[in-house]
Write a protein that holds these residues in place. Structure first.
Motif, PDB file in Angstrom:
ATOM      1  N   ILE A  74     -20.531 -34.561  10.558  1.00 57.55           N
ATOM      2  CA  ILE A  74     -21.404 -34.158  11.778  1.00 57.55           C
ATOM      3  C   ILE A  74     -21.278 -32.856  12.454  1.00 57.55           C
ATOM      4  CG2 ILE A  74     -22.278 -35.414  13.921  1.00 57.55           C
ATOM      5  CD1 ILE A  74     -22.780 -36.939  11.170  1.00 57.55           C
ATOM      6  N   GLY A  75     -19.969 -32.616  12.601  1.00 54.41           N
ATOM      7  CA  GLY A  75     -19.736 -31.414  13.305  1.00 54.41           C
ATOM      8  C   GLY A  75     -20.195 -30.209  12.555  1.00 54.41           C
ATOM      9  N   ALA A  76     -20.021 -30.370  11.161  1.00 52.36           N
ATOM     10  CA  ALA A  76     -20.387 -29.126  10.409  1.00 52.36           C
ATOM     11  C   ALA A  76     -22.010 -28.967  10.298  1.00 52.36           C
ATOM     12  CB  ALA A  76     -20.115 -29.381   8.840  1.00 52.36           C
ATOM     13  N   PHE A  77     -22.845 -30.109  10.285  1.00 51.22           N
ATOM     14  CA  PHE A  77     -24.227 -30.339  10.514  1.00 51.22           C
ATOM     15  C   PHE A  77     -24.662 -29.678  11.796  1.00 51.22           C
ATOM     16  CE2 PHE A  77     -24.209 -34.112   7.415  1.00 51.22           C
ATOM     17  CZ  PHE A  77     -24.066 -33.355   6.381  1.00 51.22           C
ATOM     18  N   ILE A  78     -24.065 -30.146  12.909  1.00 56.12           N
ATOM     19  CA  ILE A  78     -24.381 -29.525  14.147  1.00 56.12           C
ATOM     20  C   ILE A  78     -24.277 -28.213  14.237  1.00 56.12           C
ATOM     21  CG2 ILE A  78     -23.941 -29.558  16.651  1.00 56.12           C
ATOM     22  CD1 ILE A  78     -23.641 -32.576  16.370  1.00 56.12           C
ATOM     23  N   ALA A  79     -22.853 -27.576  13.866  1.00 56.83           N
ATOM     24  CA  ALA A  79     -22.522 -26.185  13.767  1.00 56.83           C
ATOM     25  C   ALA A  79     -23.606 -25.267  12.701  1.00 56.83           C
ATOM     26  CB  ALA A  79     -21.238 -25.953  13.258  1.00 56.83           C
ATOM     27  N   GLY A  80     -23.890 -25.999  11.712  1.00 58.77           N
ATOM     28  CA  GLY A  80     -24.845 -25.320  10.878  1.00 58.77           C
ATOM     29  C   GLY A  80     -26.001 -25.259  11.305  1.00 58.77           C
ATOM     30  N   ALA A  81     -26.557 -26.120  11.978  1.00 57.28           N
ATOM     31  CA  ALA A  81     -27.928 -26.237  12.483  1.00 57.28           C
ATOM     32  C   ALA A  81     -28.233 -24.997  13.621  1.00 57.28           C
ATOM     33  CB  ALA A  81     -28.442 -27.507  13.199  1.00 57.28           C
ATOM     34  N   ALA A  82     -27.121 -24.667  14.240  1.00 58.82           N
ATOM     35  CA  ALA A  82     -27.279 -23.537  14.880  1.00 58.82           C
ATOM     36  C   ALA A  82     -27.501 -22.050  14.288  1.00 58.82           C
ATOM     37  CB  ALA A  82     -25.792 -23.553  15.880  1.00 58.82           C
ATOM     38  N   HIS A  83     -27.516 -22.243  12.988  1.00 59.63           N
ATOM     39  CA  HIS A  83     -27.790 -21.195  12.492  1.00 59.63           C
ATOM     40  C   HIS A  83     -28.795 -21.036  11.554  1.00 59.63           C
ATOM     41  CE1 HIS A  83     -23.762 -19.382  13.397  1.00 59.63           C
ATOM     42  NE2 HIS A  83     -23.358 -20.389  13.363  1.00 59.63           N
ATOM     43  N   VAL A  84     -29.881 -22.042  11.985  1.00 56.46           N
ATOM     44  CA  VAL A  84     -30.906 -22.345  10.964  1.00 56.46           C
ATOM     45  C   VAL A  84     -32.328 -22.173  11.785  1.00 56.46           C
ATOM     46  CG1 VAL A  84     -32.212 -24.215   9.759  1.00 56.46           C
ATOM     47  CG2 VAL A  84     -29.917 -23.831   9.387  1.00 56.46           C
ATOM     48  N   SER A  85     -33.205 -21.035  11.471  1.00 52.61           N
ATOM     49  CA  SER A  85     -34.376 -20.938  12.081  1.00 52.61           C
ATOM     50  C   SER A  85     -35.345 -21.418  11.364  1.00 52.61           C
ATOM     51  CB  SER A  85     -34.400 -19.359  12.111  1.00 52.61           C
ATOM     52  OG  SER A  85     -34.332 -18.631  10.879  1.00 52.61           O
ATOM     53  N   ASP A  86     -35.160 -21.996  10.149  1.00 56.27           N
ATOM     54  CA  ASP A  86     -36.241 -22.806   9.491  1.00 56.27           C
ATOM     55  C   ASP A  86     -36.886 -23.869  10.465  1.00 56.27           C
ATOM     56  OD1 ASP A  86     -36.595 -21.038   7.326  1.00 56.27           O
ATOM     57  OD2 ASP A  86     -34.948 -21.854   6.390  1.00 56.27           O
ATOM     58  N   ASP A  87     -38.042 -24.528   9.766  1.00 54.42           N
ATOM     59  CA  ASP A  87     -38.557 -25.661  10.408  1.00 54.42           C
ATOM     60  C   ASP A  87     -37.417 -26.899  10.030  1.00 54.42           C
ATOM     61  OD1 ASP A  87     -41.014 -24.278  11.085  1.00 54.42           O
ATOM     62  OD2 ASP A  87     -41.636 -24.407   9.068  1.00 54.42           O
TER      63      ASP A  87
END
Length: 179
Positions: A74-87
């Protein structure tokens, strides 16, 4: 058509996760997604090893982000989402793999038909009813705005199936939440 980033969690230096990472790559290549995507590999606790890097690069456009392993997947998904600009961000834990061609096209089709929301490919009644936290997809901002820190195992479980779990919070906001 919405743009998509698949966030895949990897634990470098753990032989089990090295094998799981190779399995993910092998199955993703054997069963094409059916929709264009990028991959972001979140490396838990260190950089990805050179051999697996070459395997992952076979997937096409792949980026890497190092995370301290706090909050586990979950921590990884949240951290990763901060670097995603896609829809759409599709969150895949280290044990995830695909079994059929067109797997991502189906996810995008659901998004197109039902609209932006939180969608899961698996669910569980362990603890409380909840969407399992691998193989789910949503807008990156939905993960980014989760209001509580996810650093310990108990935070992870609260996020997933606690009394005020993430999916429940989204549902109360009027967001579509579906299996």
């Amino acid at each position: 058509m919405p743009t998509v980033t698949v966030v895949y969690v990897h634990v470098p230096g753990d032989h089990r996760y090295e094998a799981l990472g190779r399995r993910y790559v092998e199955t993703a290549l054997a069963h094409p997604p059916g929709h264009a995507c990028r991959h972001l590999v979140v490396c838990q606790g260190g950089p990805v090893r050179h051999g697996l890097f070459a395997d992952l690069a076979a997937l096409g456009e792949v980026g890497f982000h190092e995370h301290d392993n706090s909050g586990w997947d979950i921590g990884a998904f949240i951290a990763g989402a901060a670097h995603v600009s896609d829809d759409i961000v599709v969150c895949m834990g280290g044990s995830a793999y695909v079994r059929r061609a067109g797997w991502l096209a189906r996810m995008v089709e659901v998004w197109d038909v039902a609209g932006p929301g939180l969608y899961g490919s698996l669910s569980s009644y362990e603890g409380r009813p909840h969407l399992n936290t691998t193989g789910f997809w949503c807008a990156p901002a939905m993960l980014q705005r989760y209001p509580l820190p996810v650093r310990r195992l108990s935070d992870r479980y609260a996020f997933e199936h606690g009394e005020f779990a993430w999916w429940r919070r989204l549902e109360l906001e009027g967001v579509t939440v579906r299996l």
